[in-house]
Design a protein around this motif. Structure first.
Motif, PDB file in Angstrom:
ATOM      1  N   ASP A  71       0.848  -1.182   0.000  1.00 48.01           N
ATOM      2  CA  ASP A  71       0.000   0.000   0.000  1.00 48.01           C
ATOM      3  C   ASP A  71       0.891   1.242   0.000  1.00 48.01           C
ATOM      4  O   ASP A  71       1.718   1.407   0.914  1.00 48.01           O
ATOM      5  CB  ASP A  71      -0.896   0.002   1.240  1.00 48.01           C
ATOM      6  CG  ASP A  71      -1.926   1.128   1.239  1.00 48.01           C
ATOM      7  OD1 ASP A  71      -1.728   2.129   0.515  1.00 48.01           O
ATOM      8  OD2 ASP A  71      -2.915   1.011   1.982  1.00 48.01           O
ATOM      9  N   ALA A  73       0.372   4.082   0.913  1.00 43.74           N
ATOM     10  CA  ALA A  73       0.207   4.848   2.146  1.00 43.74           C
ATOM     11  C   ALA A  73       1.125   4.330   3.262  1.00 43.74           C
ATOM     12  O   ALA A  73       1.375   5.041   4.237  1.00 43.74           O
ATOM     13  CB  ALA A  73      -1.247   4.801   2.611  1.00 43.74           C
ATOM     14  N   ASP A  74       1.611   3.095   3.112  1.00 41.91           N
ATOM     15  CA  ASP A  74       2.479   2.504   4.133  1.00 41.91           C
ATOM     16  C   ASP A  74       3.966   2.733   3.860  1.00 41.91           C
ATOM     17  O   ASP A  74       4.811   2.292   4.633  1.00 41.91           O
ATOM     18  CB  ASP A  74       2.221   0.995   4.222  1.00 41.91           C
ATOM     19  CG  ASP A  74       0.821   0.676   4.740  1.00 41.91           C
ATOM     20  OD1 ASP A  74       0.254   1.519   5.462  1.00 41.91           O
ATOM     21  OD2 ASP A  74       0.307  -0.412   4.398  1.00 41.91           O
ATOM     22  N   ALA A  79       4.725  10.103   0.134  1.00 39.85           N
ATOM     23  CA  ALA A  79       3.948  11.181  -0.477  1.00 39.85           C
ATOM     24  C   ALA A  79       4.796  12.383  -0.851  1.00 39.85           C
ATOM     25  O   ALA A  79       4.395  13.204  -1.680  1.00 39.85           O
ATOM     26  CB  ALA A  79       2.822  11.619   0.449  1.00 39.85           C
TER      27      ALA A  79
END
Length: 267
Positions: A71, A73-74, A79
């Motif tokens: 993921d 986001a992990d 970002a």
């Protein structure tokens, strides 16, 4: 089919660093708020974050020997820095690609990891990230209005990978509706880079006469032909440069080339 590249694993790693370095030069000097014409939902800063995020995502896959997708986001710092601080973006891009290349070099090309293709190894990711960075550097160069060039062996391999991906069953199935009417008797496209140096094979025939697209490296007459400098041909096939540009030449059935470009808009 096998997604076979023409460079060594170490050459891909070195080129990934070099291509990111060229992208960073643009990031340091261009207007980061400028809209990317070929990716109009992004500013140049967004483009930089996309590339750097992809590097760190792949680095996490390789470093952890992931057996399934990670993921985003992990991924730590995946970002990137917000806003349009050129120095911050530059430093983040540099750190991320260095981490990813270190992981790729440590793993070598044959370590088993997850990928979205049948090539479940680290060699796939070294090649894919190199060419992902090449194409997005073309986006950045267009945005900043600076020249785009790329070493001929890298550009030719980038085109070869693109054509290989276009033949993957998962890609063909995804774009079957978009490609309605693409296949049929006599439907072939010759792609010819006119400036390839000795030792770099930069001619292809796209064969659309069967049940699915195929390609081969050859000099062969076709219903349509795209000719021009290798970097420009690369940009046309990746839809970063229009086929009606005066930098390339289209012969024969222009509508067939346009139909192929519509079909293969995944690059």
């Amino acid at each position: 089919m096998t997604l076979q590249g023409s460079l060594t694993h170490e050459e891909y790693c070195a080129q990934l660093l070099a291509e990111t370095g060229r992208l960073r030069e643009i990031v340091r000097t261009a207007d980061l708020s400028a809209t990317v014409p070929t990716c109009p939902d992004w500013t140049l800063a967004d483009l930089a974050r996309h590339v750097g995020g992809a590097h760190r995502w792949v680095g996490a896959i390789v470093a952890t020997r992931a057996a399934k997708s990670v993921d985003p986001a992990d991924v730590p710092e995946g970002a990137g820095p917000e806003g349009e601080d050129a120095a911050a973006l530059d430093a983040w891009l540099a750190a991320g690609v260095e981490q990813t290349v270190a992981a790729l070099r440590e793993a070598g090309p044959d370590t088993e990891v997850w990928s979205w293709t049948s090539e479940q190894n680290t060699g796939f990711w070294a090649r894919r990230m190199t060419h992902e960075t090449v194409v997005h550097r073309a986006d950045a160069a267009l945005t900043a209005r600076v020249p785009f060039d790329v070493p001929a062996p890298v550009a030719a391999d980038c085109l070869e990978e693109w054509l290989q991906i276009g033949e993957l069953p998962m890609v063909a199935a995804r774009f079957a509706e978009r490609g309605a009417g693409l296949l049929g008797p006599g439907r072939t496209i010759h792609v010819h880079a006119t400036d390839a140096p000795p030792g770099v094979d930069a001619e292809w025939l796209l064969d659309l006469t069967g049940e699915a697209p195929t390609h081969r490296r050859t000099h062969e007459k076709a219903a349509a032909a795209l000719r021009g400098p290798l970097a420009d041909v690369l940009q046309v096939l990746y839809r970063r440069l229009p086929a009606d540009s005066d930098r390339v030449e289209v012969l024969g059935e222009r509508a067939l080339l346009d139909q192929w470009l519509t079909y293969a808009s995944f690059g």
